[in-house]
Scaffold this active site. Structure first.
Site, PDB file in Angstrom:
ATOM      1  CD  GLU A   1       0.326   1.059 -58.825  1.00  0.00           C
ATOM      2  OE1 GLU A   1       0.730   0.167 -58.070  1.00  0.00           O
ATOM      3  OE2 GLU A   1       0.924   1.399 -59.836  1.00  0.00           O
TER       4      GLU A   1
ATOM      5  CB  VAL B   1      -9.754   1.184 -50.106  1.00  0.00           C
ATOM      6  CG1 VAL B   1     -10.630   0.364 -51.000  1.00  0.00           C
ATOM      7  CG2 VAL B   1      -8.325   1.214 -50.605  1.00  0.00           C
TER       8      VAL B   1
ATOM      9  CG  ASN C   1      -1.048   1.596 -45.809  1.00  0.00           C
ATOM     10  OD1 ASN C   1      -1.211   2.743 -46.209  1.00  0.00           O
ATOM     11  ND2 ASN C   1      -0.277   1.272 -44.798  1.00  0.00           N
TER      12      ASN C   1
ATOM     13  CG  ASN D   1       4.301  -1.842 -56.184  1.00  0.00           C
ATOM     14  OD1 ASN D   1       5.392  -1.973 -56.713  1.00  0.00           O
ATOM     15  ND2 ASN D   1       3.309  -1.210 -56.759  1.00  0.00           N
TER      16      ASN D   1
ATOM     17  CG  HIS E   1      20.689 -12.612 -72.079  1.00  0.00           C
ATOM     18  ND1 HIS E   1      21.266 -13.849 -72.294  1.00  0.00           N
ATOM     19  CD2 HIS E   1      21.707 -11.800 -71.676  1.00  0.00           C
ATOM     20  CE1 HIS E   1      22.565 -13.777 -72.021  1.00  0.00           C
ATOM     21  NE2 HIS E   1      22.854 -12.537 -71.644  1.00  0.00           N
ATOM     22  CD  GLU E   2      21.504  -8.000 -72.601  1.00  0.00           C
ATOM     23  OE1 GLU E   2      22.132  -7.720 -71.551  1.00  0.00           O
ATOM     24  OE2 GLU E   2      21.999  -8.715 -73.494  1.00  0.00           O
TER      25      GLU E   2
ATOM     26  CB  CYS F   1      11.356  -0.431 -57.415  1.00  0.00           C
ATOM     27  SG  CYS F   1      12.394  -1.406 -58.524  1.00  0.00           S
TER      28      CYS F   1
ATOM     29  CG  ASP G   1       9.280  -1.366 -60.751  1.00  0.00           C
ATOM     30  OD1 ASP G   1       9.100  -0.358 -60.044  1.00  0.00           O
ATOM     31  OD2 ASP G   1       8.445  -2.283 -60.868  1.00  0.00           O
TER      32      ASP G   1
ATOM     33  CG  LEU H   1      -6.407   0.812 -54.023  1.00  0.00           C
ATOM     34  CD1 LEU H   1      -7.281   1.822 -54.732  1.00  0.00           C
ATOM     35  CD2 LEU H   1      -5.849  -0.158 -55.048  1.00  0.00           C
TER      36      LEU H   1
END
EC number: 3.4.24.-
Length: 400
Positions: free
Chosen positions: A394, A387, A390, A375, A316-317, A372, A267, A392
């Site tokens: 990832e 499974v 929805n 999740n 900080h950034e 982003c 992300d 998983l």
């Protein structure tokens, strides 16, 4: 004092006043428990100012993503990607027993290294370089001889003085739906790789310690920081790293959008460099840019031998990317503390975001809702099985 030292050279530099302690592990494993190299929870006893303390530590289990990778380059320019097993890592957070306000961020890889807060004072601890000895030095950051008294600053210069939060911190309702998960890639440029003499283990330890520190600070903002990858530009830089932080930031963002984003799920990306940026600047990032392919980035100078100070610059950034501005004088993170979003990094240990930072981050997330970071990624200690439906997310997550 068990032993008081006047001056010694430690990893953080020349320390003028320190105490020698011998931490004693007091954890008893439950009967039949499988012995890990680094347990999920540990306790150590030692003395500070002659007074016994018990340091309670818990493994920072969410530190690495399940598909964490490390990337370096061969002399002929080939990219080499590995997926090291990082479940049994040695990075912990914790507190001092019987001190409600205490915190600790510690790596237990080779002895105890990091910092803890005890009765409002922040102490650093690290193993002493004495062979076959359990001796550690405990000291306050103010006792480290400063390499450079010049002010170091963030390069973000927009004037946010007119910015007034819509709500007070106490008016914001916090629930679990506010929790966000930021998967981050750290890129170490060639100057930094060279600074650490190409010792990738040393670089990894330096970076992991930083992430362990900042993950503690970000808990206050209800954001989990998870490392997706560590990339080392071991042979040469993949962008033009300049002394101009602005140019370097622009190049790094363009490179992320063109290259990094297509091969690593993440992300946000941050570049660590040993290049000395122009003027007092030690870091720069785009503001309110989370999830943007080109702008969800920052650049940070590895400006101190004290890991914590570079970690705070990194924190900080990243916060700028999350819509957080520099603190005004009316912002507070507790009496007498300098906060993370102070525009100037001074010579003290900083740990906390201010009330202003909290409000700005929450407002940015509720207004912009950067997709982003919604999740929850799989952690390294999660065993995944296929499974239906929805459950998983990832596997099919569309990043950025």
């Amino acid at each position: 004092f068990p032993y008081q030292g006047s001056s010694t050279i430690l990893e953080s530099g020349n320390v003028n006043d320190y105490e020698v302690v011998y931490p004693r592990k007091v954890t008893a494993l439950p009967k039949g428990a499988v012995q890990q190299k680094y347990e999920d929870a540990m306790q150590y006893e030692f003395k500070v100012n002659g007074e016994p303390v018990v340091l309670h530590l818990e493994k920072n289990k969410g530190l690495f993503s399940k598909d964490y990778s490390e990337i370096h380059y061969s002399p002929d320019g080939r990219r080499i990607t590995t997926h090291p097993l990082v479940e049994d890592h040695c990075y912990y957070r914790g507190h001092i027993r019987n001190d409600a306000d205490s915190t600790a961020s510690i790596s237990a890889c080779n002895g105890l290294k990091g910092h803890f807060k005890l009765r409002g004072e922040t102490y650093l601890i690290e193993p002493m370089k004495i062979s076959n000895s359990e001796a550690h030095a405990v000291y306050k950051y103010e006792n480290v001889e400063k390499e450079d008294e010049a002010h170091k600053m963030c390069g973000v210069t927009q004037n946010w003085e007119s910015y007034e939060p819509i709500k007070k911190a106490s008016q914001l309702i916090v629930s679990t739906e506010f929790q966000r998960y930021m998967e981050i890639v750290i890129v170490v440029d060639h100057s930094m790789y060279t600074k650490y003499k190409g010792d990738s283990d040393k670089i990894k330890a330096w970076v992991y310690e930083m992430i362990n520190t900042i993950s503690e600070s970000y808990r206050y903002l209800y954001i989990d920081i998870i490392v997706s990858a560590l990339e080392m530009w071991s042979e040469k830089d993949l962008i033009n790293v300049e002394t101009s932080a602005e140019n370097t930031l622009k190049s790094f963002g363009e490179w992320r959008a063109k290259d990094l984003i297509h091969r690593i799920s993440h992300d946000n990306a941050q570049l660590l460099t040993a290049t000395d940026f122009d003027g007092p600047t030690i870091g720069l990032a785009y503001v309110a840019s989370m999830c943007d392919p080109k702008r969800s980035v920052g650049v940070v100078q590895d400006h101190s031998s004290v890991n914590h100070l570079v970690a705070i610059t990194l924190a900080h950034e990243i916060a700028h990317n999350l819509g957080v501005h520099h603190d005004k004088s009316s912002c507070s993170c507790g009496s007498g503390y300098t906060c993370i979003m102070s525009p100037v990094i001074n010579s003290e240990v900083i740990k906390y975001f201010s009330d202003c930072s909290y409000i700005q981050c929450r407002e940015y997330i509720s207004k912009e809702n950067p997709p982003c970071i919604l999740n929850k990624p799989l952690r390294t200690d999660t065993v995944s099985t296929p499974v239906s439906g929805n459950e998983l997310l990832e596997a099919g997550k569309d990043y950025d």
